[in-house]
Motif scaffolding. Structure first.
Motif, PDB file in Angstrom:
ATOM      1  N   ILE A   1      -6.107   7.546  -4.363  1.00 55.84           N
ATOM      2  CA  ILE A   1      -6.646   7.008  -5.623  1.00 55.84           C
ATOM      3  C   ILE A   1      -6.645   8.098  -6.704  1.00 55.84           C
ATOM      4  CG2 ILE A   1      -8.745   6.099  -6.713  1.00 55.84           C
ATOM      5  CD1 ILE A   1      -9.298   4.778  -3.878  1.00 55.84           C
ATOM      6  N   ARG A   2      -7.034   9.299  -6.315  1.00 58.57           N
ATOM      7  CA  ARG A   2      -7.082  10.388  -7.297  1.00 58.57           C
ATOM      8  C   ARG A   2      -5.690  10.682  -7.857  1.00 58.57           C
ATOM      9  NH1 ARG A   2     -10.120  16.104  -6.085  1.00 58.57           N
ATOM     10  NH2 ARG A   2     -11.570  14.733  -5.054  1.00 58.57           N
ATOM     11  N   MET A   3      -4.687  10.667  -6.996  1.00 63.93           N
ATOM     12  CA  MET A   3      -3.324  10.954  -7.438  1.00 63.93           C
ATOM     13  C   MET A   3      -2.750   9.785  -8.243  1.00 63.93           C
ATOM     14  SD  MET A   3      -3.198  13.873  -6.118  1.00 63.93           S
ATOM     15  CE  MET A   3      -1.631  14.298  -6.795  1.00 63.93           C
ATOM     16  N   GLY A   4      -2.926   8.567  -7.688  1.00 62.22           N
ATOM     17  CA  GLY A   4      -2.344   7.397  -8.357  1.00 62.22           C
ATOM     18  C   GLY A   4      -2.981   7.160  -9.709  1.00 62.22           C
ATOM     19  N   ASP A   5      -4.270   7.420  -9.794  1.00 60.97           N
ATOM     20  CA  ASP A   5      -5.020   7.161 -11.018  1.00 60.97           C
ATOM     21  C   ASP A   5      -5.221   8.467 -11.793  1.00 60.97           C
ATOM     22  OD1 ASP A   5      -6.374   5.586 -12.799  1.00 60.97           O
ATOM     23  OD2 ASP A   5      -8.317   5.816 -11.786  1.00 60.97           O
TER      24      ASP A   5
ATOM     25  N   ASN B   1      -2.473  -4.318   6.228  1.00 62.16           N
ATOM     26  CA  ASN B   1      -1.960  -4.602   4.881  1.00 62.16           C
ATOM     27  C   ASN B   1      -3.096  -4.709   3.877  1.00 62.16           C
ATOM     28  OD1 ASN B   1       0.835  -4.667   4.899  1.00 62.16           O
ATOM     29  ND2 ASN B   1       0.902  -6.722   5.784  1.00 62.16           N
ATOM     30  N   LYS B   2      -4.168  -5.370   4.311  1.00 54.43           N
ATOM     31  CA  LYS B   2      -5.282  -5.594   3.408  1.00 54.43           C
ATOM     32  C   LYS B   2      -5.986  -4.272   3.077  1.00 54.43           C
ATOM     33  CE  LYS B   2      -9.334  -8.446   2.759  1.00 54.43           C
ATOM     34  NZ  LYS B   2      -9.940  -7.252   2.162  1.00 54.43           N
TER      35      LYS B   2
ATOM     36  N   LEU C   1       2.494  -1.295  -3.492  1.00 53.49           N
ATOM     37  CA  LEU C   1       3.009  -0.997  -2.157  1.00 53.49           C
ATOM     38  C   LEU C   1       4.506  -1.272  -2.162  1.00 53.49           C
ATOM     39  CD1 LEU C   1       0.560  -2.466   0.499  1.00 53.49           C
ATOM     40  CD2 LEU C   1       1.257  -0.089   0.207  1.00 53.49           C
ATOM     41  N   PRO C   2       5.305  -0.349  -1.650  1.00 50.82           N
ATOM     42  CA  PRO C   2       6.732  -0.620  -1.610  1.00 50.82           C
ATOM     43  C   PRO C   2       7.020  -1.776  -0.653  1.00 50.82           C
ATOM     44  CG  PRO C   2       6.218   1.417  -0.440  1.00 50.82           C
ATOM     45  CD  PRO C   2       4.950   0.950  -1.066  1.00 50.82           C
ATOM     46  N   ALA C   3       8.064  -2.529  -0.953  1.00 52.61           N
ATOM     47  CA  ALA C   3       8.406  -3.651  -0.081  1.00 52.61           C
ATOM     48  C   ALA C   3       8.801  -3.113   1.288  1.00 52.61           C
ATOM     49  CB  ALA C   3       9.561  -4.433  -0.702  1.00 52.61           C
TER      50      ALA C   3
ATOM     51  N   PHE D   1      -4.432   0.922  -2.656  1.00 55.87           N
ATOM     52  CA  PHE D   1      -3.341   1.038  -3.619  1.00 55.87           C
ATOM     53  C   PHE D   1      -3.661   0.329  -4.925  1.00 55.87           C
ATOM     54  CE2 PHE D   1       0.599   3.064  -2.087  1.00 55.87           C
ATOM     55  CZ  PHE D   1       0.029   3.664  -0.982  1.00 55.87           C
ATOM     56  N   THR D   2      -4.348  -0.784  -4.819  1.00 51.85           N
ATOM     57  CA  THR D   2      -4.715  -1.506  -6.036  1.00 51.85           C
ATOM     58  C   THR D   2      -5.644  -0.641  -6.872  1.00 51.85           C
ATOM     59  OG1 THR D   2      -4.535  -3.540  -4.777  1.00 51.85           O
ATOM     60  CG2 THR D   2      -5.652  -3.682  -6.895  1.00 51.85           C
TER      61      THR D   2
END
Lengths: 166, 158
Positions: free
Chosen positions: B52-56, B106-107, B120-122, B113-114
């Motif tokens: 989360i820290r990296m993505g956001d 997945n959940k 999420l990559p396919a 990721f959300t």
């Protein structure tokens, strides 16, 4: 055959309280809750220990130190057994052990290890072991060892370790 | 980043796996699972925090975590593949059906990721064969690294 001269289990527990956790030298293995059972099985002393955190490098040393102190005192035949269940929990640490942690600059684990909010890092009452303030914030979930988180005090500005509860 | 994204994928899988292993017919594994589960929760939380820290975070951190995720993507399907030993252990009631963990996994991963603002990559082609002892070329380098000390200094002790 029962040997009346042999040490009773209370004496042995007292002896084992001289074995310290090499990672946290302030604490002995009895007050950490690592020693689960001490009993004589015929002429063999069985000491059952339980691991604290998995893969904690201190466990092997603790086992060896227990053997060493038992040999030093000529306790006789002994076995150090390991038990996984019930799993060790920080709730087994005595109040005395918690106070020792605090005086070593490590904030002791909260009681009630199943509380989810504690796990999620939303702990409101991690107390700074230096100045006693609750105005603290987590820097990293993992600190100097896997069993500790790194915190900082927003009052006295000192960084400190918090012993995570499990 | 290259360590935190696999760690979050793995920890999510491992947490679900251990939860099921607590019901194993094997008492030793039950105890092992109950103990490990308490710690894995911290690992998952830690790894998720980083994703989360990296993505956001900044554009740079976001690009890096995206690359890390894309690099690891080929290895994810194998989490849910089984071999003969898994099948045997499942029939004996020792482990759970590994393929059944996928939905919950997945959940769990999607939630993180959300929050990180990442997609999420396919699921695509999956590297397979690790359980059968067939590895990619990376294994040689990993073994060389891990064996270096013992090979250079036979019998070395601390």
């Amino acid at each position: 055959m029962v040997n009346d001269d042999r040490w009773n289990t209370t004496e042995i527990l007292h002896l084992l309280s001289e074995v310290y956790d090499p990672e946290i030298p302030a604490l002995n293995v009895v007050e950490m809750g690592i020693i689960r059972e001490v009993k004589w099985n015929d002429d063999t002393l069985e000491v059952t220990i339980t691991p604290t955190y998995s893969a904690c490098p201190a466990m092997k040393t603790i086992e060896e130190d227990i053997g060493e102190i038992l040999r030093e005192k000529f306790i006789g035949q002994y076995k150090v057994l390991t038990s996984l269940s019930p799993a060790w929990t920080t709730d087994w640490m005595t109040d005395e052990a918690r106070e020792k942690l605090r005086s070593e600059g490590i904030s002791p684990p909260q009681k009630g290890s199943t509380d989810k909010s504690l796990l999620m890092g939303k702990i409101r009452d991690v107390k700074c072991p230096m100045c006693g303030s609750y105005d603290t914030s987590m820097i990293s979930q993992f600190g100097s060892t896997a069993c500790k988180s790194l915190y900082k005090c927003l009052q006295c500005l000192e960084p400190f370790d918090y012993f995570k509860c499990i | 980043m290259h360590s935190q994204s696999p760690d979050s994928f793995f920890s999510a899988w491992y947490q679900l796996y251990l939860e099921k292993l607590c019901q194993s017919k094997d008492e030793y594994l039950q105890g092992f699972a109950a103990k490990s589960l308490k710690e894995v929760k911290y690992h998952l939380q830690h790894a998720s925090d980083w994703v989360i820290r990296m993505g956001d975070g900044t554009d740079e951190s976001k690009q890096r975590i995206k690359k890390a995720v894309s690099d690891i993507n080929d290895f994810l399907p194998e989490f849910f593949m089984t071999d003969e030993l898994d099948e045997w252990a499942r029939v004996e009631g020792i482990i759970t059906d590994i393929t059944s963990l996928k939905e919950d996994w997945n959940k769990l991963v999607l939630d993180v990721f959300t929050e990180a603002g990442l997609e999420l990559p396919a699921a695509g082609w999956g590297q397979r064969g690790g359980k059968m002892g067939r590895h990619t070329e990376h294994l040689g380098f990993i073994l060389a690294e891990m064996q270096h000390l013992q090979r250079s200094y036979p019998g070395a002790k601390w």
